[in-house]
Design an enzyme around this catalytic site. Structure first.
Site, PDB file in Angstrom:
ATOM      1  N   LYS A 124     -59.560  -1.001 -27.629  1.00 15.72           N
ATOM      2  CA  LYS A 124     -58.228  -0.769 -27.749  1.00 15.72           C
ATOM      3  C   LYS A 124     -58.011   0.308 -29.078  1.00 15.72           C
ATOM      4  O   LYS A 124     -56.969   0.961 -29.048  1.00 15.72           O
ATOM      5  CB  LYS A 124     -57.452  -2.051 -28.257  1.00 15.72           C
ATOM      6  CG  LYS A 124     -57.575  -3.201 -27.111  1.00 15.72           C
ATOM      7  CD  LYS A 124     -56.774  -2.818 -26.202  1.00 15.72           C
ATOM      8  CE  LYS A 124     -56.822  -4.266 -24.864  1.00 15.72           C
ATOM      9  NZ  LYS A 124     -56.099  -4.013 -23.892  1.00 15.72           N
TER      10      LYS A 124
HETATM   11  C1  LIG Z   1     -62.177  -7.053 -24.806  1.00 13.05           C
HETATM   12  C2  LIG Z   1     -61.473  -6.630 -23.500  1.00 13.05           C
HETATM   13  N1  LIG Z   1     -61.964  -6.433 -22.299  1.00 13.05           N
HETATM   14  C3  LIG Z   1     -61.249  -5.917 -21.368  1.00 13.05           C
HETATM   15  C4  LIG Z   1     -59.847  -6.121 -21.306  1.00 13.05           C
HETATM   16  C5  LIG Z   1     -59.112  -5.416 -20.041  1.00 13.05           C
HETATM   17  O1  LIG Z   1     -58.277  -4.178 -20.396  1.00 13.05           O
HETATM   18  P1  LIG Z   1     -57.161  -3.949 -19.268  1.00 13.05           P
HETATM   19  O2  LIG Z   1     -56.113  -5.043 -19.800  1.00 13.05           O
HETATM   20  O3  LIG Z   1     -56.993  -2.464 -19.994  1.00 13.05           O
HETATM   21  O4  LIG Z   1     -57.509  -4.325 -17.855  1.00 13.05           O
HETATM   22  C6  LIG Z   1     -59.183  -6.296 -22.430  1.00 13.05           C
HETATM   23  C7  LIG Z   1     -57.768  -6.307 -22.512  1.00 13.05           C
HETATM   24  O5  LIG Z   1     -57.089  -6.430 -21.866  1.00 13.05           O
HETATM   25  C8  LIG Z   1     -60.020  -6.682 -23.853  1.00 13.05           C
HETATM   26  O6  LIG Z   1     -59.325  -6.686 -24.548  1.00 13.05           O
HETATM   27  N1  LIG Z   2     -56.071  -7.835 -23.253  1.00 14.88           N
HETATM   28  C1  LIG Z   2     -54.996  -7.077 -23.889  1.00 14.88           C
HETATM   29  C2  LIG Z   2     -53.776  -7.465 -23.124  1.00 14.88           C
HETATM   30  C3  LIG Z   2     -52.664  -6.450 -23.550  1.00 14.88           C
HETATM   31  O1  LIG Z   2     -53.218  -5.337 -22.880  1.00 14.88           O
HETATM   32  P1  LIG Z   2     -52.414  -3.665 -23.047  1.00 14.88           P
HETATM   33  O2  LIG Z   2     -53.609  -3.157 -22.805  1.00 14.88           O
HETATM   34  O3  LIG Z   2     -51.331  -3.884 -22.473  1.00 14.88           O
HETATM   35  O4  LIG Z   2     -52.323  -3.814 -24.457  1.00 14.88           O
HETATM   36  C4  LIG Z   2     -55.121  -7.897 -25.259  1.00 14.88           C
HETATM   37  O5  LIG Z   2     -56.409  -7.508 -25.770  1.00 14.88           O
HETATM   38  O6  LIG Z   2     -53.964  -7.940 -26.065  1.00 14.88           O
END
Ligand SMILES: Cc1ncc(COP(=O)(O)O)c(C=O)c1O
Ligand SMILES: N[C@@H](CCOP(=O)(O)O)C(=O)O
Length: 513
Positions: A124
Site C-alpha cells: 500500500k
Molecule cells: C498484504 C495484502 N495483500 C493483499 C491484499 C489485497 O489487495 P487488494 O485489496 O488490492 O486486492 C491486501 C489488501 O487488500 C493486503 O493488505
Molecule cells: N486490504 C486492505 C483493504 C482496503 O483495501 P484498499 O486497497 O481499498 O485500501 C487493507 O489493507 O486495508
C-alpha cells in the site's frame, strides 16, 4: 491538449461531463456512489515499451505512465517528477520494488515481486506515499496566499483490514490542512498492524477501532462520502482504492517487474496477485490494456472468494459471513474495485462502446447487488474477463503449507520467508506452473507484505524448524520497538455511521490543524 485518458467519469455516471484528475482525486468517491476512472485507457506502442521504457528506472517509468493520465496543465511535468521522487525516497530499496528472481532456483521461472520496502512494510505504501504528497500538493496550491481560517482542509476517512490504514497514516501524518481517520475491525488485524496505526502521535491522525468487520468499516466510509451535509462540512477525502490515484500509482510496478522478469524483452509473463479489494490486480489490468504484453493476470483469493466465484459462475454474490483467515487483509466480502473492471467490460460487451450506456449497465448491476445481494452477468462478459484474468482459491491449510515449502526449498535466497498473503499468491503460482508445463513462461508472484506483520501465521508454519527464529530472522528493529510505544485509539462499540461521525467531529474539534 487534454486527452480522453486524462479526464474522469464515474462507473455509474449517465452525465456527459467529465472531471479533471484533481477533482477525481480530491472527491474520491463519485456523488452517484460510483468510482472514478479514465473512459479511455492510453496505449503504449511495443516500440516504446521495448526500446525506451524497458531501460527506465522505477521513478522514470512512474513519470511516463502518470503523464498519460494527468494533463500537464493540471500538474506540470517537473512538479509530477518531484512528487514521484519524494514519494519513493522513503523506500528502503533503491529499485523501490525489487524482483527476487528464480526464488525456487529449479528453472520454474518463479519470481517474487517485493512490494514491501516502503515505510509500513506493505504494498500500500507504493500508492499512499504518492497520494499523501498529492493531497499536500493540491492543498498547498488551493490555499496559496489564503489567510488562516480561510484555508481549505480535507478530512480523510479510510477503512482498513490492516495495511491501508498504516500506509495512509504514514503517507499523511503531519501534513498541513489534512486530518486522517482510519476505521479498522476490532481484533481482526495483526498486533503489529494495530501498533503501526495507533502509535503514531501526530495530532492530525486518529485511529478508530470498530466492533465489526472490514466490510462494515468500508460500508460506513462509503456512506460518509454519501452524506452530503457531513461531506460538504468536512471535505471528506478517500485513501482507499476508491481513490483513482491509488490505482494509478500501482501501475508502475507491473511495467517495472515485467521488464525485470523478461530481461527487457517481449516475453511471456504471468502475474499472480493475492487479491481482496481488487485494487492491486486492477492496476495490472491497466498495464495490460495499455499494451504491456502480460500473458495473464491471476487473481489469488483466500477462502473469501467472491472474485473466484464470479469468474467461474458469472454471479457476483456477497457471502453471508466473512471467514477469518491467516491472510486477514483479504478477508473481504465485496471487492470494492471490481466495479471499475466491470465498467470496461460493460462498455466493450454490453454498451456498444458507449461510456454513458456502460454507466447505466453498471448502475443496474449494483442496484441488484444492493436489493438482492447478487447479480449475474452474461457469458460474453465472463468470456471477456477471462481473456485477461484467471483465478485460484487458496485455503488456510494450503497457505501454511506454502510458507513451509518455500522456507525449505528456496534457493535465491535460501529460507525465503513469505507472509500469508504472499503465500496465497505463491500457492496459486505453483498450480499454474504445474498446469502450464511451459518453461518459456515467467511467473511474477506479488509479495504484498513483509512477513513481520503476520507473526502468528509465519510462526505457525515455521516454528517446527529448529534454525528458525522470528525475532532474529524476520522482525525488523523499527517494528520491534512499536510494542513499547503508547497507543492512541478510540473504540466504536458498533458499526454505526452516526457513532463514527460523532467520533470524527469530537476529534476534529481537538485537532489544531
Ligand atoms: C498484504 C495484502 N495483500 C493483499 C491484499 C489485497 O489487495 P487488494 O485489496 O488490492 O486486492 C491486501 C489488501 O487488500 C493486503 O493488505
Ligand atoms: N486490504 C486492505 C483493504 C482496503 O483495501 P484498499 O486497497 O481499498 O485500501 C487493507 O489493507 O486495508
Amino acid at each position: 491538449m487534454v486527452t480522453a485518458s486524462q479526464v474522469y467519469r464515474s462507473t455509474r455516471s449517465a452525465e456527459k461531463e467529465t472531471k479533471s484528475f484533481e477533482a477525481a482525486v480530491i472527491q474520491g468517491l463519485a456523488s452517484d456512489g460510483g468510482l472514478f476512472l479514465p473512459p479511455t485507457i492510453p496505449q503504449v506502442s511495443h516500440q516504446t515499451l521495448f526500446t525506451k521504457w524497458n531501460k527506465l528506472s522505477f521513478q522514470e517509468l512512474a513519470l511516463e505512465i502518470m503523464k498519460l493520465y494527468v494533463d500537464s496543465a493540471e500538474i506540470p511535468e517537473q512538479d509530477l517528477k518531484n512528487l514521484i521522487e519524494r514519494s519513493y525516497s522513503t523506500f528502503r530499496a533503491p529499485e523501490v520494488t525489487p524482483l527476487a528472481k528464480n526464488v525456487t532456483g529449479n528453472g520454474e521461472n518463479l519470481h517474487v515481486l517485493e512490494l514491501f520496502h516502503g515505510p509500513t512494510y506493505a504494498f500500500k505504501d507504493v500508492a499512499l506515499q504518492f497520494l499523501g504528497n498529492l493531497f499536500e500538493y493540491f492543498l498547498m496550491r488551493t490555499n496559496k496566499d489564503k489567510p488562516e481560517g480561510e484555508r481549505k482542509q480535507i478530512t480523510v476517512v479510510g477503512a482498513t483490514s490492516g495495511d491501508t490504514g498504516s500506509a495512509a497514516i504514514y503517507g499523511l501524518r503531519g501534513k498541513k490542512d489534512v486530518s486522517v481517520f482510519i476505521l479498522y475491525p476490532t481484533g481482526r488485524i495483526s498486533p503489529i498492524q494495530e501498533e503501526q496505526m495507533a502509535t503514531v502521535p501526530d495530532k492530525n491522525v486518529q485511529t478508530l477501532s470498530v466492533k465489526g468487520t472490514f466490510d462494515n468499516c468500508q460500508d460506513i466510509v462509503k456512506a460518509i462520502f454519501g452524506d452530503k451535509d457531513f461531506n460538504s462540512k468536512h471535505n471528506v477525502g478517500a485513501v482507499n482504492s476508491i481513490n483513482w490515484a491509488r490505482i494509478l500509482a500501482q501501475i508502475t510496478y507491473y511495467f517495472y517487474a515485467y521488464f525485470q522478469a523478461s530481461n527487457g524483452e517481449n516475453g511471456k509473463v504471468k502475474f499472480v496477485v493475492p487479491s481482496g479489494n481488487f485494487g492491486d490486480i486492477l492496476a495490472g489490468y491497466f498495464a495490460k490494456k495499455m499494451g504491456l504484453p502480460i500473458e495473464k493476470l491471476v487473481i489469488a483469493t483466500n477462502e473469501n472468494d467472491i472474485l473466484d466465484r464470479f469468474l467461474k459462475s458469472g454471479v457476483y454474490e456477497r457471502s453471508d459471513k466473512v471467514s477469518s483467515t491467516l491472510s486477514p487483509a483479504m478477508d473481504i466480502l465485496i471487492s470494492s474495485n471490481f466495479e471499475r473492471l466491470l465498467w470496461y467490460l460493460a462498455k466493450e460487451y454490453e454498451a456498444g462502446n458507449g461510456d454513458l450506456r456502460a454507466g447505466e449497465v453498471v448502475n443496474n448491476w449494483f442496484n441488484h447487488l444492493r436489493s438482492e445481494g447478487k447479480f449475474k452477468v452474461d457469458q460474453k462478459i465472463i468470456d471477456g474477463a477471462l481473456k485477461d484474468f484467471a483465478s485460484e482459491r487458496v485455503s488456510d491449510e494450503q497457505t501454511t503449507a506454502t510458507i513451509k515449502k518455500m522456507y525449505e526449498i528456496s534457493e535465491n535466497p535460501k529460507h525465503y520467508i513469505l507472509d500469508p498473503h504472499t503465500a496465497v499468491g505463491v500457492c496459486a503460482t505453483e498450480r499454474l506452473i504445474a498446469k502450464d508445463k511451459d518453461a518459456s513462461i515467467s511467473y511474477v508472484s506479488l509479495s504484498t507484505a513483509h512477513p513481520a506483520k503476520f507473526a502468528a501465521a509465519v510462526n505457525n508454519a515455521l516454528s517446527s524448524f529448529p534454525e528458525y527464529s522470528f525475532e532474529r530472522d524476520v522482525l525488523p528493529a523499527e517494528l520491534k520497538k512499536l510494542s513499547t510505544l503508547p497507543k492512541k485509539l478510540k473504540f466504536i462499540e458498533k458499526p454505526d455511521i452516526e457513532l463514527v461521525k460523532n467520533a470524527i467531529e469530537e476529534e476534529l474539534a481537538k485537532m489544531d490543524l
